[in-house]
Design a protein around this motif. Structure first.
Motif, PDB file in Angstrom:
ATOM      1  N   THR A  10      -9.891   0.595   5.289  1.00  0.00           N
ATOM      2  CA  THR A  10      -9.035   1.762   5.480  1.00  0.00           C
ATOM      3  C   THR A  10      -7.552   1.405   5.582  1.00  0.00           C
ATOM      4  O   THR A  10      -6.700   2.253   5.344  1.00  0.00           O
ATOM      5  N   LYS A  11      -7.233   0.143   5.940  1.00  0.00           N
ATOM      6  CA  LYS A  11      -5.845  -0.244   6.150  1.00  0.00           C
ATOM      7  C   LYS A  11      -5.574  -1.611   5.531  1.00  0.00           C
ATOM      8  O   LYS A  11      -6.470  -2.443   5.392  1.00  0.00           O
ATOM      9  N   VAL A  12      -4.307  -1.811   5.181  1.00  0.00           N
ATOM     10  CA  VAL A  12      -3.837  -3.079   4.628  1.00  0.00           C
ATOM     11  C   VAL A  12      -2.600  -3.500   5.404  1.00  0.00           C
ATOM     12  O   VAL A  12      -1.719  -2.672   5.668  1.00  0.00           O
ATOM     13  N   THR A  13      -2.511  -4.760   5.764  1.00  0.00           N
ATOM     14  CA  THR A  13      -1.295  -5.285   6.378  1.00  0.00           C
ATOM     15  C   THR A  13      -0.233  -5.468   5.297  1.00  0.00           C
ATOM     16  O   THR A  13      -0.494  -6.107   4.271  1.00  0.00           O
ATOM     17  N   GLY A  14       0.952  -4.901   5.497  1.00  0.00           N
ATOM     18  CA  GLY A  14       2.036  -5.018   4.536  1.00  0.00           C
ATOM     19  C   GLY A  14       2.961  -6.172   4.866  1.00  0.00           C
ATOM     20  O   GLY A  14       2.540  -7.317   4.924  1.00  0.00           O
ATOM     21  N   VAL A  60       5.378  -5.158  12.025  1.00  0.00           N
ATOM     22  CA  VAL A  60       4.241  -5.243  11.115  1.00  0.00           C
ATOM     23  C   VAL A  60       4.045  -3.889  10.433  1.00  0.00           C
ATOM     24  O   VAL A  60       3.974  -2.854  11.105  1.00  0.00           O
ATOM     25  N   GLN A  61       3.986  -3.902   9.113  1.00  0.00           N
ATOM     26  CA  GLN A  61       3.655  -2.696   8.367  1.00  0.00           C
ATOM     27  C   GLN A  61       2.138  -2.575   8.222  1.00  0.00           C
ATOM     28  O   GLN A  61       1.453  -3.562   7.935  1.00  0.00           O
ATOM     29  N   VAL A  62       1.631  -1.371   8.427  1.00  0.00           N
ATOM     30  CA  VAL A  62       0.222  -1.081   8.184  1.00  0.00           C
ATOM     31  C   VAL A  62       0.166   0.066   7.182  1.00  0.00           C
ATOM     32  O   VAL A  62       0.786   1.110   7.388  1.00  0.00           O
ATOM     33  N   CYS A  63      -0.543  -0.147   6.069  1.00  0.00           N
ATOM     34  CA  CYS A  63      -0.537   0.804   4.959  1.00  0.00           C
ATOM     35  C   CYS A  63      -1.963   1.216   4.598  1.00  0.00           C
ATOM     36  O   CYS A  63      -2.935   0.557   4.975  1.00  0.00           O
ATOM     37  N   GLY A  77       0.830  -1.197   0.000  1.00  0.00           N
ATOM     38  CA  GLY A  77       0.000   0.000   0.000  1.00  0.00           C
ATOM     39  C   GLY A  77       0.859   1.239   0.000  1.00  0.00           C
ATOM     40  O   GLY A  77       2.034   1.203  -0.357  1.00  0.00           O
ATOM     41  N   ILE A  78       0.274   2.341   0.434  1.00  0.00           N
ATOM     42  CA  ILE A  78       0.998   3.605   0.509  1.00  0.00           C
ATOM     43  C   ILE A  78       0.932   4.134   1.934  1.00  0.00           C
ATOM     44  O   ILE A  78       0.125   3.689   2.749  1.00  0.00           O
ATOM     45  N   ASN A  79       1.806   5.110   2.239  1.00  0.00           N
ATOM     46  CA  ASN A  79       1.842   5.731   3.566  1.00  0.00           C
ATOM     47  C   ASN A  79       1.958   4.675   4.661  1.00  0.00           C
ATOM     48  O   ASN A  79       1.221   4.698   5.651  1.00  0.00           O
ATOM     49  N   CYS A  80       2.903   3.759   4.470  1.00  0.00           N
ATOM     50  CA  CYS A  80       3.053   2.652   5.418  1.00  0.00           C
ATOM     51  C   CYS A  80       3.790   3.099   6.680  1.00  0.00           C
ATOM     52  O   CYS A  80       4.691   3.932   6.624  1.00  0.00           O
ATOM     53  N   SER A  81       3.405   2.538   7.791  1.00  0.00           N
ATOM     54  CA  SER A  81       4.113   2.735   9.057  1.00  0.00           C
ATOM     55  C   SER A  81       4.375   1.370   9.670  1.00  0.00           C
ATOM     56  O   SER A  81       3.615   0.424   9.453  1.00  0.00           O
ATOM     57  N   THR A  82       5.472   1.261  10.415  1.00  0.00           N
ATOM     58  CA  THR A  82       5.867  -0.004  11.019  1.00  0.00           C
ATOM     59  C   THR A  82       5.684   0.055  12.527  1.00  0.00           C
ATOM     60  O   THR A  82       6.083   1.014  13.173  1.00  0.00           O
ATOM     61  N   THR A  83       5.066  -0.962  13.058  1.00  0.00           N
ATOM     62  CA  THR A  83       4.898  -1.059  14.504  1.00  0.00           C
ATOM     63  C   THR A  83       5.458  -2.386  14.979  1.00  0.00           C
ATOM     64  O   THR A  83       5.458  -3.384  14.236  1.00  0.00           O
ATOM     65  N   TYR A  84       5.971  -2.411  16.195  1.00  0.00           N
ATOM     66  CA  TYR A  84       6.489  -3.641  16.787  1.00  0.00           C
ATOM     67  C   TYR A  84       5.460  -4.207  17.751  1.00  0.00           C
ATOM     68  O   TYR A  84       4.916  -3.484  18.599  1.00  0.00           O
ATOM     69  N   ILE A  85       5.188  -5.479  17.603  1.00  0.00           N
ATOM     70  CA  ILE A  85       4.172  -6.151  18.406  1.00  0.00           C
ATOM     71  C   ILE A  85       4.821  -7.324  19.126  1.00  0.00           C
ATOM     72  O   ILE A  85       5.511  -8.139  18.513  1.00  0.00           O
ATOM     73  N   SER A  86       4.613  -7.395  20.419  1.00  0.00           N
ATOM     74  CA  SER A  86       5.137  -8.511  21.202  1.00  0.00           C
ATOM     75  C   SER A  86       3.965  -9.331  21.744  1.00  0.00           C
ATOM     76  O   SER A  86       2.909  -8.781  22.089  1.00  0.00           O
ATOM     77  N   ILE A  87       4.162 -10.638  21.779  1.00  0.00           N
ATOM     78  CA  ILE A  87       3.141 -11.543  22.289  1.00  0.00           C
ATOM     79  C   ILE A  87       3.819 -12.540  23.214  1.00  0.00           C
ATOM     80  O   ILE A  87       4.845 -13.138  22.865  1.00  0.00           O
ATOM     81  N   SER A  88       3.263 -12.729  24.401  1.00  0.00           N
ATOM     82  CA  SER A  88       3.778 -13.731  25.329  1.00  0.00           C
ATOM     83  C   SER A  88       2.745 -14.839  25.483  1.00  0.00           C
ATOM     84  O   SER A  88       1.537 -14.599  25.422  1.00  0.00           O
TER      85      SER A  88
END
Length: 367
Positions: free
Chosen positions: A182-186, A221-224, A150-161
């Motif tokens: 509205t959003k796409v997982t990249g 995870v990228q969200v675009c 997608g466009i205008n992607c941002s990256t977030t860090y996700i932790s799971i225990s």
């Protein structure tokens, strides 16, 4: 996606010398392009995982034994009786009630993310059935998959225990729960696990199976924003099923086939809505499947949050995840559903069969 197949890490000579000095009872040789280990008089086929570790498999008339050789120490992981043809994954079509769960996870991800296990694309004899899985990757994280774009992607860090080690490491994906996409997982990257263990990834829908117990996982995870304007069919389904007020949520339905039952009775469980929506999109010429996994609520997910939702492929954007079940489901604070212990069990066996089939093909072994 990350590189496919096996990788040796250190040179084979270094690994073999280290193992020969470490275990006086261990003999190593080469046959048919594979490494053969003889431990205590029993032959094992070895595939390098890197860092000097090997996955070993020994097959006889009773079945196949799989072990992990690390730092000269052999640990038995699984035994599978009488290996047979590779199968797909299955999940119950209707939720068994009062089922305890062995899946419980804490995460810093927002409720916009779901924990995705795998996808299914058929309904047969009261079960959701997925496609055949091949072993597409065997090694250590990091492992990346380009899920969408997608466009205008941002990256977030996700932790799971995981208080209890999971059979499958879920992938966090962004799921559109509003009236439109509205959003796409990249790109999704499994950055690391604790402890660091080898993983196998099963295709075609990226089922991530740890070959040893893990306590936690870290992802980027990228969200675009989507780039495609032809999302009308998906948005129409979301608005018609989820927000029109004409459909209701129920775990007890008067029909056997969701494709015809949902529009006729206007009620159903989450899998019923996802199956119907996927079929409707395929009628429009789009590829669509049913994703199964867990809803994240208040930073946690358990068997009570087990859920099914729509996953559709759009040219230019890749796979898009969308919630199509009426909102009364999540407003009640749970998916009302399937015990995660059942899913953990049905996932583990086919994944091992896939691994066994791949190894048998390499060494030319047949029953």
């Amino acid at each position: 996606m990350s590189g496919l197949g096996f990788y040796p890490g250190r040179s084979l000579r270094q690994v073999l010398l280290a193992l020969l000095f470490a275990l006086s009872s261990l003999m190593v040789t080469q046959a048919n392009g594979s490494t053969i280990f003889v431990v205590g008089g029993r032959a094992w086929v070895g595939e390098p995982l890197g860092n000097g570790s090997y996955v070993l498999m020994s097959v006889n008339s009773s079945g196949a034994t799989i072990g992990l050789l690390t730092n000269g120490s052999l640990r038995i992981i699984y035994f599978i009786p009488s290996p047979s043809a590779q199968q797909g994954l299955t999940a119950p079509l209707s939720p068994p009630l009062n089922e305890s769960s062995s899946v419980y996870a804490f995460t810093n991800a927002s409720s916009d993310f779901y924990l995705r296990l795998f996808t299914v694309n058929k309904v047969s004899n009261g079960e959701l059935t997925g496609p055949s899985r091949n072993v597409t990757y065997l090694g250590y994280p990091p492992y990346s998959v380009d899920f969408g774009s997608g466009i205008n992607c941002s990256t977030t860090y996700i932790s799971i225990s995981f208080p209890s080690p999971p059979q499958v490491i879920p992938l966090p994906v962004y799921v559109n729960a509003g009236p439109s996409i509205t959003k796409v997982t990249g790109r999704i990257t499994l950055v690391s696990t604790v402890p660091s263990v080898p993983i196998e990834v099963l295709g075609p829908d990226y089922v991530v199976v740890p070959l040893a117990p893990v306590r936690s996982a870290l992802y980027s995870v990228q969200v675009c924003s989507p780039v495609n304007a032809s999302l009308g069919p998906i948005n129409d389904l979301i608005q018609g099923l989820r927000f029109s007020g004409r459909y209701s949520y129920s775990i007890s339905v008067p029909y056997a086939n969701p494709i015809t039952g949902v529009p006729a009775y206007r009620t159903g469980w989450c899998s019923d809505y996802a199956i119907y929506a996927a079929h409707a999109l395929e009628e429009e010429g789009l590829s669509a499947e049913v994703a199964v996994g867990y809803i994240i609520q208040n930073g946690r997910a358990s068997g009570l949050d087990y859920h099914a939702w729509l996953e559709a492929f759009v040219d230019g954007d890749g796979w898009i995840d969308a919630e199509v079940t009426p909102p009364s489901l999540t407003a009640a604070g749970g998916a009302g559903g399937v015990g995660g212990v059942l899913i953990g069990l049905v996932v583990s066996i086919p994944s091992l069969l896939a691994l066994i089939v791949a190894f048998m093909d390499r060494v030319g072994w047949h029953r």
